[in-house]
Structures are given as C-alpha cells and as structure tokens.
Design a protein around this motif. Structure first.
Motif, short mmCIF file in Angstrom:
data_model
loop_
_atom_site.label_atom_id
_atom_site.label_comp_id
_atom_site.label_asym_id
_atom_site.label_seq_id
_atom_site.Cartn_x
_atom_site.Cartn_y
_atom_site.Cartn_z
N MET A 1 0.85 -1.19 0.00
CA MET A 1 0.00 0.00 0.00
C MET A 1 0.88 1.24 0.00
SD MET A 1 -3.11 -0.91 2.61
CE MET A 1 -2.04 -1.06 4.02
N ASP A 2 0.54 2.20 -0.87
CA ASP A 2 1.33 3.41 -0.98
C ASP A 2 0.83 4.45 0.01
OD1 ASP A 2 2.82 2.38 -3.05
OD2 ASP A 2 1.34 3.01 -4.55
N ASP A 3 1.75 5.11 0.71
CA ASP A 3 1.42 6.19 1.63
C ASP A 3 1.82 7.51 1.00
OD1 ASP A 3 0.47 4.52 3.66
OD2 ASP A 3 2.51 4.12 4.33
N LEU A 4 1.10 8.57 1.36
CA LEU A 4 1.40 9.89 0.84
C LEU A 4 2.68 10.45 1.47
CD1 LEU A 4 -2.09 11.61 0.85
CD2 LEU A 4 -0.75 11.01 -1.14
N LYS A 5 3.55 11.03 0.66
CA LYS A 5 4.73 11.71 1.19
C LYS A 5 4.29 12.98 1.91
CE LYS A 5 8.02 9.92 -2.20
NZ LYS A 5 9.00 10.28 -3.27
N ASN A 6 3.33 13.68 1.36
CA ASN A 6 2.79 14.88 1.97
C ASN A 6 1.31 14.68 2.21
OD1 ASN A 6 5.22 16.60 1.85
ND2 ASN A 6 4.96 16.37 -0.36
N PRO A 7 0.93 14.16 3.37
CA PRO A 7 -0.48 13.86 3.64
C PRO A 7 -1.35 15.10 3.50
CG PRO A 7 0.94 12.89 5.30
CD PRO A 7 1.81 13.78 4.48
N PRO A 8 -2.55 14.97 2.95
CA PRO A 8 -3.42 16.13 2.75
C PRO A 8 -4.14 16.56 4.01
CG PRO A 8 -4.52 14.15 2.00
CD PRO A 8 -3.13 13.73 2.41
N PHE A 120 -17.67 15.26 9.30
CA PHE A 120 -16.54 14.97 8.42
C PHE A 120 -15.22 15.21 9.15
CE2 PHE A 120 -13.21 16.61 5.61
CZ PHE A 120 -13.00 15.48 4.84
N MET A 121 -15.10 16.35 9.82
CA MET A 121 -13.86 16.65 10.53
C MET A 121 -13.60 15.64 11.63
SD MET A 121 -12.22 19.08 9.15
CE MET A 121 -12.43 20.42 7.94
N ASP A 122 -14.65 15.22 12.33
CA ASP A 122 -14.49 14.19 13.37
C ASP A 122 -13.96 12.89 12.77
OD1 ASP A 122 -15.35 15.89 15.35
OD2 ASP A 122 -17.40 15.13 15.40
N SER A 123 -14.36 12.60 11.53
CA SER A 123 -13.91 11.36 10.89
C SER A 123 -12.43 11.39 10.54
CB SER A 123 -14.74 11.10 9.63
OG SER A 123 -14.35 11.94 8.55
N LEU A 124 -11.82 12.59 10.52
CA LEU A 124 -10.39 12.70 10.21
C LEU A 124 -9.50 12.46 11.42
CD1 LEU A 124 -10.30 15.90 7.93
CD2 LEU A 124 -10.46 13.52 7.22
N LEU A 125 -10.06 12.64 12.62
CA LEU A 125 -9.24 12.55 13.83
C LEU A 125 -8.51 11.22 14.00
CD1 LEU A 125 -11.54 14.46 16.33
CD2 LEU A 125 -9.35 15.23 15.38
N PRO A 126 -9.15 10.07 13.70
CA PRO A 126 -8.39 8.80 13.83
C PRO A 126 -7.15 8.75 12.94
CG PRO A 126 -10.75 8.36 13.69
CD PRO A 126 -10.56 9.82 13.37
N THR A 132 0.32 5.22 12.20
CA THR A 132 0.53 4.76 10.83
C THR A 132 0.07 5.83 9.85
OG1 THR A 132 0.09 2.49 11.51
CG2 THR A 132 0.03 2.96 9.14
N PRO A 133 0.92 6.23 8.88
CA PRO A 133 0.52 7.24 7.90
C PRO A 133 -0.72 6.81 7.13
CG PRO A 133 2.88 6.84 7.79
CD PRO A 133 2.30 5.77 8.67
N ILE A 134 -1.56 7.77 6.75
CA ILE A 134 -2.78 7.47 6.03
C ILE A 134 -2.45 6.85 4.67
CG2 ILE A 134 -2.91 9.81 5.11
CD1 ILE A 134 -5.95 9.54 5.13
N ASN A 135 -3.18 5.82 4.33
CA ASN A 135 -3.03 5.17 3.04
C ASN A 135 -3.45 6.11 1.91
OD1 ASN A 135 -4.87 3.59 0.90
ND2 ASN A 135 -3.08 2.34 1.40
N TYR A 136 -2.73 6.03 0.79
CA TYR A 136 -2.96 6.95 -0.33
C TYR A 136 -4.40 6.92 -0.83
CZ TYR A 136 -2.50 9.07 -4.96
OH TYR A 136 -2.67 9.85 -6.07
N GLN A 137 -4.95 5.73 -1.02
CA GLN A 137 -6.31 5.61 -1.55
C GLN A 137 -7.34 6.14 -0.55
OE1 GLN A 137 -7.05 4.89 -4.64
NE2 GLN A 137 -4.87 4.57 -5.09
#
Length: 266
Positions: A1-8, A120-126, A132-137
């Motif tokens: 799985m690819d991880d983002l170098k610069n997470p959004p 939506f913002m609450d869903s980003l907190l995890p 573990t960095p967020i998965n690209y997809q």
C-alpha cells in the motif's frame, strides 16, 4: 500500500504559547477550528476563526497567521488540502468540461456551521492520531468526500474549486504595496503577479525606479518605523510582521537607514 509523502490532512496543536508565521498557500484548504483562535492576514484583510468555526482558504496566496491558545491553554485546528489533481479528476467525473478561469473571490471564506462539516472533521481525527501514515487511496477518498460536502453545502464554491488557471497578470504596484511584508523569494512574487521572474524584475524597475530587493527593504523599514514610532510596538514584535527573518538583521538595516537603533524609538 502506498502512503502519501505529503499527507493532505493537517492537524495543528499547540499548548500555552501562541505561534505566528507566514506561508504560501499552494492548494485550497478546508479547515475546522477545534479550540483557540486563528488570526489570518492576507495583506488586504484580517480574518479571525474561533472555536467551532469552519473556513475555506483559496489557493495561490500569501498569508500571515497567529495561532492563539484558548482558555484551556490549547490551540487545535484540523485541515484537509484539496489539490489540483484531485479536483481535476472530480471535475471530469462530474462532467465539468469548461471551468471558469481567474475567478475573483475572497481569499478566506468563513463557512457557516453544518452537521456534515463537523461529522466529516471528526472522521479525520483517527487518521491524525494514528501512528501509521494514512493510506494513499484512503486520503483520496477523504479529499473527494470533503469536496462533495463543500459543493453540496455551498454550490457557489464550484467556480473557485474548478478554476485551474495560474495567476493572471495583475497590477504589480498595487500587489507589492499590499504584500511587501511577506518574506518570500522574488520568483514567488513573480508567479503571483502572473509574470516570469525576468518580466517581474523588468516591470518592477520600470514602476518603482529601483531593484525589487532594495525597494522591499526600504518599504519594510518604513513600515517598521511607523509601527514602532507611531503605534508603540516593540521591535521584537515588528521585525517578523514586516518581512525580516531575524531581529539582528532588522536592527542592523534599521540603524543603517535611520541612524538610530529601533529600540531607541520605543
């Protein structure tokens, strides 16, 4: 799985002390102020976000910021960046074939609170609290979700979001007089005024009758002198505000121009 170098997804958290600085906003940003206060200065306006506020920040702009902790001594904000590649993919999927170019709009747009925004913002907190960095997809899905929520709540943002043009050629003199206090390279000023670096320098010297670097230092020192002498501000609070990197360089340049150290004006 690819991880983002610069997470959004960006989570900002500070305790006790306030933070200030400046940045170039390369992509659109959808943000939520969890606690504390964010003050943003875009050169021509000041915007304040307080606890519970949502905001949309337009891409391709310079801004200064002050992050101030709230009553509990904590500053927290959560943002998701909406990059051009994701927006172009969504425009294609939605059948938007001829997006508008050079859309005029406020640089920072306050967004009224909506249940969808908060959930939506609450869903980003995890993601931001995970080791573990967020998965690209997954990141792409969260970006698309943010865009669809924004478009549903504020259809008028469509022309801003799907404006893929580079900055157009604008009034150089007016732009520089509004943005001289930003400490960025000349190529950034050139880009934001719709010019190549060579054209920017040529137009600048034609208008101001001196080089950009010389004019910028003089203009910043003039503003610093005004803030210290007329507004009673301390040199230590002025040098960053007027575009200098450090206090020692500011003090040296100030004394060279005015024959007196900035501390003597206080």
């Amino acid at each position: 799985m690819d991880d983002l170098k610069n997470p959004p997804i960006a989570y900002s958290c500070y305790y006790t002390r306030h933070r200030e600085g400046e940045q170039f906003v390369r992509e659109h940003v959808f943000s939520y102020q969890i606690s504390g206060t964010l003050t943003v200065n875009t050169g021509d306006a000041e915007h304040i976000s307080r606890e519970g506020d949502f905001r949309f920040i337009k891409r391709n702009q310079l801004l200064k910021f002050v992050k101030q902790p709230g009553e509990q001594g904590v500053f927290k904000s959560l943002s998701i960046y909406l990059d051009q590649a994701t927006l172009k993919d969504l425009a294609r999927d939605l059948g938007i074939e001829n997006p508008k170019n050079h859309v005029e709009a406020e640089k920072v747009i306050p967004l009224p609170e909506r249940p969808l925004f908060k959930s939506f913002m609450d869903s980003l907190l995890p993601y931001v609290h995970s080791e573990t960095p967020i998965n690209y997809q997954l990141a792409l899905l969260k970006q698309r979700e943010a865009l669809l929520i924004l478009l549903q709540a504020h259809p008028e943002l469509k022309d801003i979001l799907f404006d893929f043009s580079a900055p157009g050629k604008i009034d150089l003199e007016a732009f520089m007089n509004k943005n001289f206090q930003f400490n960025v390279h000349l190529d950034r000023f050139a880009y934001l005024t719709g010019r190549s670096l060579a054209t920017f320098k040529r137009d600048f010297e034609r208008i101001f009758k001196m080089s950009p670097s010389k004019w910028l230092q003089q203009r910043r020192l003039q503003e610093a002198h005004y803030l210290i002498a007329e507004k009673g501000k301390a040199p230590s609070n002025v040098y960053l505000q007027t575009g200098f990197e450090n206090l020692s360089h500011f003090s040296f340049a100030f004394k060279k121009m005015y024959g007196i150290s900035p501390s003597r004006l206080v």
